[in-house]
Write a protein that holds these residues in place. Structure first.
Motif, PDB file in Angstrom:
ATOM      1  N   LEU A   1     107.266 107.160  51.881  1.00  0.00           N
ATOM      2  CA  LEU A   1     107.847 105.940  52.438  1.00  0.00           C
ATOM      3  C   LEU A   1     107.997 106.083  53.943  1.00  0.00           C
ATOM      4  O   LEU A   1     108.679 107.001  54.422  1.00  0.00           O
ATOM      5  CB  LEU A   1     109.211 105.690  51.794  1.00  0.00           C
ATOM      6  N   LEU A   2     107.373 105.173  54.677  1.00  0.00           N
ATOM      7  CA  LEU A   2     107.507 105.130  56.127  1.00  0.00           C
ATOM      8  C   LEU A   2     108.567 104.093  56.476  1.00  0.00           C
ATOM      9  O   LEU A   2     108.418 102.910  56.165  1.00  0.00           O
ATOM     10  CB  LEU A   2     106.171 104.763  56.769  1.00  0.00           C
ATOM     11  N   LEU A   3     109.648 104.547  57.105  1.00  0.00           N
ATOM     12  CA  LEU A   3     110.714 103.660  57.548  1.00  0.00           C
ATOM     13  C   LEU A   3     110.438 103.252  58.988  1.00  0.00           C
ATOM     14  O   LEU A   3     110.561 104.068  59.902  1.00  0.00           O
ATOM     15  CB  LEU A   3     112.073 104.367  57.457  1.00  0.00           C
ATOM     16  N   ASP A   4     110.035 102.012  59.185  1.00  0.00           N
ATOM     17  CA  ASP A   4     109.644 101.442  60.467  1.00  0.00           C
ATOM     18  C   ASP A   4     108.315 102.033  60.953  1.00  0.00           C
ATOM     19  O   ASP A   4     107.905 103.128  60.562  1.00  0.00           O
ATOM     20  CB  ASP A   4     110.739 101.582  61.524  1.00  0.00           C
TER      21      ASP A   4
ATOM     22  N   SER B   1      97.931 108.839  52.561  1.00  0.00           N
ATOM     23  CA  SER B   1      98.640 108.828  51.275  1.00  0.00           C
ATOM     24  C   SER B   1      99.989 108.115  51.342  1.00  0.00           C
ATOM     25  O   SER B   1     100.741 108.135  50.360  1.00  0.00           O
ATOM     26  CB  SER B   1      98.827 110.261  50.762  1.00  0.00           C
ATOM     27  N   ILE B   2     100.330 107.490  52.457  1.00  0.00           N
ATOM     28  CA  ILE B   2     101.560 106.701  52.519  1.00  0.00           C
ATOM     29  C   ILE B   2     101.475 105.582  51.485  1.00  0.00           C
ATOM     30  O   ILE B   2     100.459 104.892  51.372  1.00  0.00           O
ATOM     31  CB  ILE B   2     101.772 106.133  53.934  1.00  0.00           C
ATOM     32  N   THR B   3     102.535 105.424  50.725  1.00  0.00           N
ATOM     33  CA  THR B   3     102.533 104.435  49.642  1.00  0.00           C
ATOM     34  C   THR B   3     103.328 103.179  49.981  1.00  0.00           C
ATOM     35  O   THR B   3     103.049 102.113  49.427  1.00  0.00           O
ATOM     36  CB  THR B   3     103.112 105.048  48.357  1.00  0.00           C
ATOM     37  N   HIS B   4     104.351 103.308  50.851  1.00  0.00           N
ATOM     38  CA  HIS B   4     105.223 102.186  51.163  1.00  0.00           C
ATOM     39  C   HIS B   4     105.613 102.230  52.634  1.00  0.00           C
ATOM     40  O   HIS B   4     105.757 103.315  53.220  1.00  0.00           O
ATOM     41  CB  HIS B   4     106.506 102.232  50.324  1.00  0.00           C
ATOM     42  N   VAL B   5     105.808 101.055  53.215  1.00  0.00           N
ATOM     43  CA  VAL B   5     106.331 100.913  54.573  1.00  0.00           C
ATOM     44  C   VAL B   5     107.518  99.964  54.488  1.00  0.00           C
ATOM     45  O   VAL B   5     107.381  98.846  53.976  1.00  0.00           O
ATOM     46  CB  VAL B   5     105.283 100.353  55.547  1.00  0.00           C
TER      47      VAL B   5
ATOM     48  N   PRO C   1      96.924 101.318  46.521  1.00  0.00           N
ATOM     49  CA  PRO C   1      97.754 100.209  46.991  1.00  0.00           C
ATOM     50  C   PRO C   1      98.824 100.645  47.981  1.00  0.00           C
ATOM     51  O   PRO C   1      99.239 101.808  48.000  1.00  0.00           O
ATOM     52  CB  PRO C   1      98.376  99.665  45.708  1.00  0.00           C
ATOM     53  N   VAL C   2      99.263  99.699  48.798  1.00  0.00           N
ATOM     54  CA  VAL C   2     100.366  99.872  49.741  1.00  0.00           C
ATOM     55  C   VAL C   2     101.315  98.697  49.570  1.00  0.00           C
ATOM     56  O   VAL C   2     100.876  97.563  49.389  1.00  0.00           O
ATOM     57  CB  VAL C   2      99.867  99.926  51.207  1.00  0.00           C
ATOM     58  N   GLU C   3     102.607  98.988  49.638  1.00  0.00           N
ATOM     59  CA  GLU C   3     103.600  97.921  49.598  1.00  0.00           C
ATOM     60  C   GLU C   3     104.412  97.939  50.890  1.00  0.00           C
ATOM     61  O   GLU C   3     104.906  98.990  51.299  1.00  0.00           O
ATOM     62  CB  GLU C   3     104.536  98.078  48.407  1.00  0.00           C
ATOM     63  N   ILE C   4     104.515  96.784  51.526  1.00  0.00           N
ATOM     64  CA  ILE C   4     105.359  96.609  52.710  1.00  0.00           C
ATOM     65  C   ILE C   4     106.659  95.961  52.255  1.00  0.00           C
ATOM     66  O   ILE C   4     106.643  94.924  51.585  1.00  0.00           O
ATOM     67  CB  ILE C   4     104.666  95.744  53.769  1.00  0.00           C
ATOM     68  N   ILE C   5     107.762  96.586  52.615  1.00  0.00           N
ATOM     69  CA  ILE C   5     109.095  96.127  52.235  1.00  0.00           C
ATOM     70  C   ILE C   5     109.835  95.716  53.501  1.00  0.00           C
ATOM     71  O   ILE C   5     109.682  96.344  54.551  1.00  0.00           O
ATOM     72  CB  ILE C   5     109.865  97.247  51.513  1.00  0.00           C
ATOM     73  N   GLY C   6     110.640  94.682  53.396  1.00  0.00           N
ATOM     74  CA  GLY C   6     111.422  94.283  54.558  1.00  0.00           C
ATOM     75  C   GLY C   6     112.383  93.170  54.211  1.00  0.00           C
ATOM     76  O   GLY C   6     112.382  92.639  53.096  1.00  0.00           O
TER      77      GLY C   6
END
Length: 252
Positions: free
Chosen positions: A31-34, A50-54, A85-90
């Motif tokens: 998980l990448l925070l910002d 391999s980052i899965t989420h931002v 897949p990648v998921e962007i959260i915000g």
């Protein structure tokens, strides 16, 4: 869980600190925070494919500026191209932000050749990401911009709280109470205090209420580094304090 502070700076450009970005890793979830400007260069030293989420805390450029570059890198930066897949959260408004970025950069940003989804997480709500063995991510409103949130990231009894950018909020420490790591912005000295960022003493007040196992400070404007940050935090919080640098990491 492992925390790596990739970018500990602000929009004030200094050679040793890029803009905001922090990597939390455990199991199959990364998980990448910002994703502020400069973060993609810091990610070159990590397994960036391999980052899965931002998760975005708010929409200022020093927190989202490298998001298009990262998506473009996933699309064209390595062969074979990304397929996972990648998921962007915000917070609410994230979907509109991504659509406006696509209008500026091209439709590839929302259709990059791999599954990309956007999940809006309103303050007060939580989501489990990465399946049953993944992270529980909860958002909380903080006083900075209209959309700004802090995040709590939990897995296997361990917890990291990331304040994002925030002004002083005496209840934030209560929300973060007992966290293993409080990753807290520490922007300005007392002489330059504003309602939308924290001073070292305010960081100490929040940490005194949260009582984290480790207080990790980030988001330094140059003037705050000219004061004794540890001493001012220590007026209120007697626990362990780290002044994070780009590339610092900690295993929980």
């Amino acid at each position: 869980m492992r925390l790596t502070t990739l970018g500990t700076g602000t929009i004030a450009l200094v050679p040793e600190r890029v803009r905001a970005g922090h990597l939390v890793e455990a199991g199959e979830v990364r998980l990448l925070l910002d994703c502020g400007s400069g973060i993609v260069q810091r990610l070159a030293a990590h397994d960036w494919m391999s980052i899965t989420h931002v998760a975005l805390s708010h929409f200022h450029a020093d927190h989202v500026g490298d998001l298009p570059t990262l998506i473009f890198a996933w699309r064209h930066g390595r062969l074979p191209a990304r397929s996972e897949p990648v998921e962007i959260i915000g917070p609410p408004g994230t979907r509109d932000l991504v659509e406006r970025l696509a209008a500026a950069f091209g439709s590839w940003l929302v259709d990059p050749g791999f599954p990309l989804t956007v999940r809006e997480l309103p303050p007060g709500e939580a989501a489990v990401i990465g399946g049953e063995s993944g992270f529980r991510v909860e958002a909380r409103k903080v006083p900075h911009t209209d959309e700004s949130v802090a995040y709590s990231v939990e897995r296997g009894g361990r917890r990291i709280v990331y304040t994002g950018d925030t002004g002083f909020d005496e209840t934030l420490g209560g929300w973060a109470e007992g966290t293993d790591v409080l990753l807290c912005e520490c922007s300005l000295p007392e002489s330059m205090a504003v309602p939308t960022h924290l001073t070292p003493r305010e960081c100490g007040l929040i940490a005194a209420r949260a009582a984290p196992g480790l207080l990790v400070l980030t988001h330094f404007y140059p003037p705050v580094e000219r004061v004794d940050v540890r001493a001012e935090v220590g007026e209120h919080f007697p626990g362990r304090v780290v002044l994070a640098s780009d590339g610092w990491s900690h295993e929980l």
